[in-house]
Write an enzyme that holds these catalytic residues in place. Sequence first.
Site, PDB file in Angstrom:
ATOM      1  CG  HIS A 156      -0.206  -0.025   2.361  1.00  0.00           C
ATOM      2  ND1 HIS A 156       0.365  -1.350   2.749  1.00  0.00           N
ATOM      3  CD2 HIS A 156       0.224   0.854   3.447  1.00  0.00           C
ATOM      4  CE1 HIS A 156       0.937  -1.245   4.184  1.00  0.00           C
ATOM      5  NE2 HIS A 156       0.857   0.070   4.452  1.00  0.00           N
TER       6      HIS A 156
ATOM      7  CG  HIS B  45       1.290   5.403   4.248  1.00  0.00           C
ATOM      8  ND1 HIS B  45       0.581   5.368   5.338  1.00  0.00           N
ATOM      9  CD2 HIS B  45       1.834   4.109   4.063  1.00  0.00           C
ATOM     10  CE1 HIS B  45       0.731   4.113   5.869  1.00  0.00           C
ATOM     11  NE2 HIS B  45       1.762   3.513   5.264  1.00  0.00           N
TER      12      HIS B  45
HETATM   13  P1  AMP Z   1       2.164   0.139   6.974  1.00  0.00           P
HETATM   14  O1  AMP Z   1       2.797   0.784   8.494  1.00  0.00           O
HETATM   15  O2  AMP Z   1       3.028   1.227   6.122  1.00  0.00           O
HETATM   16  O3  AMP Z   1       2.325  -1.253   6.857  1.00  0.00           O
HETATM   17  O4  AMP Z   1       0.924   0.921   7.197  1.00  0.00           O
HETATM   18  C1  AMP Z   1      -0.239   0.276   7.564  1.00  0.00           C
HETATM   19  C2  AMP Z   1      -1.315   1.290   7.671  1.00  0.00           C
HETATM   20  O5  AMP Z   1      -2.616   0.468   7.681  1.00  0.00           O
HETATM   21  C3  AMP Z   1      -1.215   2.015   9.003  1.00  0.00           C
HETATM   22  O6  AMP Z   1      -1.123   3.457   8.886  1.00  0.00           O
HETATM   23  C4  AMP Z   1      -2.526   1.656   9.666  1.00  0.00           C
HETATM   24  O7  AMP Z   1      -3.086   2.706  10.549  1.00  0.00           O
HETATM   25  C5  AMP Z   1      -3.523   1.423   8.467  1.00  0.00           C
HETATM   26  N1  AMP Z   1      -4.811   0.542   8.785  1.00  0.00           N
HETATM   27  C6  AMP Z   1      -4.650  -0.896   9.364  1.00  0.00           C
HETATM   28  N2  AMP Z   1      -5.801  -1.400   9.366  1.00  0.00           N
HETATM   29  C7  AMP Z   1      -6.419  -0.527   8.468  1.00  0.00           C
HETATM   30  C8  AMP Z   1      -8.041  -0.644   8.505  1.00  0.00           C
HETATM   31  N3  AMP Z   1      -8.829  -1.625   8.742  1.00  0.00           N
HETATM   32  N4  AMP Z   1      -8.525   0.555   7.708  1.00  0.00           N
HETATM   33  C9  AMP Z   1      -7.825   1.623   7.468  1.00  0.00           C
HETATM   34  N5  AMP Z   1      -6.402   1.753   7.637  1.00  0.00           N
HETATM   35  C10 AMP Z   1      -6.092   0.697   8.466  1.00  0.00           C
END
Ligand code: AMP
Length: 140
Positions: A101, A103
Amino acid sequence: MTDVNCIFCRIAKGEIPCSKIYEDDKVLAFLDLAPVHHGHALVIPKSHHKDMLEVPSELGCAIFAAMQKVAAAVVKATGAQGFNVMQNNGLAAGQTVFHIHWHIIPRFDDDSLEMWEQGSYPDMATMQAMAAKVASYLEN
Ligand code: AMP
Ligand code: ZN
């Protein structure tokens, strides 16, 4: 290509709700539930790929096009002056969800957020040696 235990696969399939902001046949974007700033969005391929080394490069165009659309919309919606695109690979880099993903983080002139601290090389020779080492692993 879906992983039944993957939260982002389940969001992409509609099994878990999200605050959706964009969708096409290959890509989905929704708000991060723990935003750096309100409007912080995540752009994901609908298919499951762990990280940058595993995502097929053929998906790149669709993802890039979606990121441009989403980033422009986030900037307009939040009144941001800029935005960061972040993408973490591996635990050491802060990846917590192992479905790739990106950001999109809106940024403001006065938010004084430091994303990371930069260092330096002791000399040009060390820097050149590192460049040569990395290049030696590239396949042309
Ligand atoms: P990363 O640390 O780059 O793997 O980012 C994962 C991101 O996903 C984090 O910023 C979380 O806050 C976000 N996240 C996890 N679960 C969900 C969810 N169900 N809906 C929206 N964001 C999420
Ligand atoms: Zn997944």
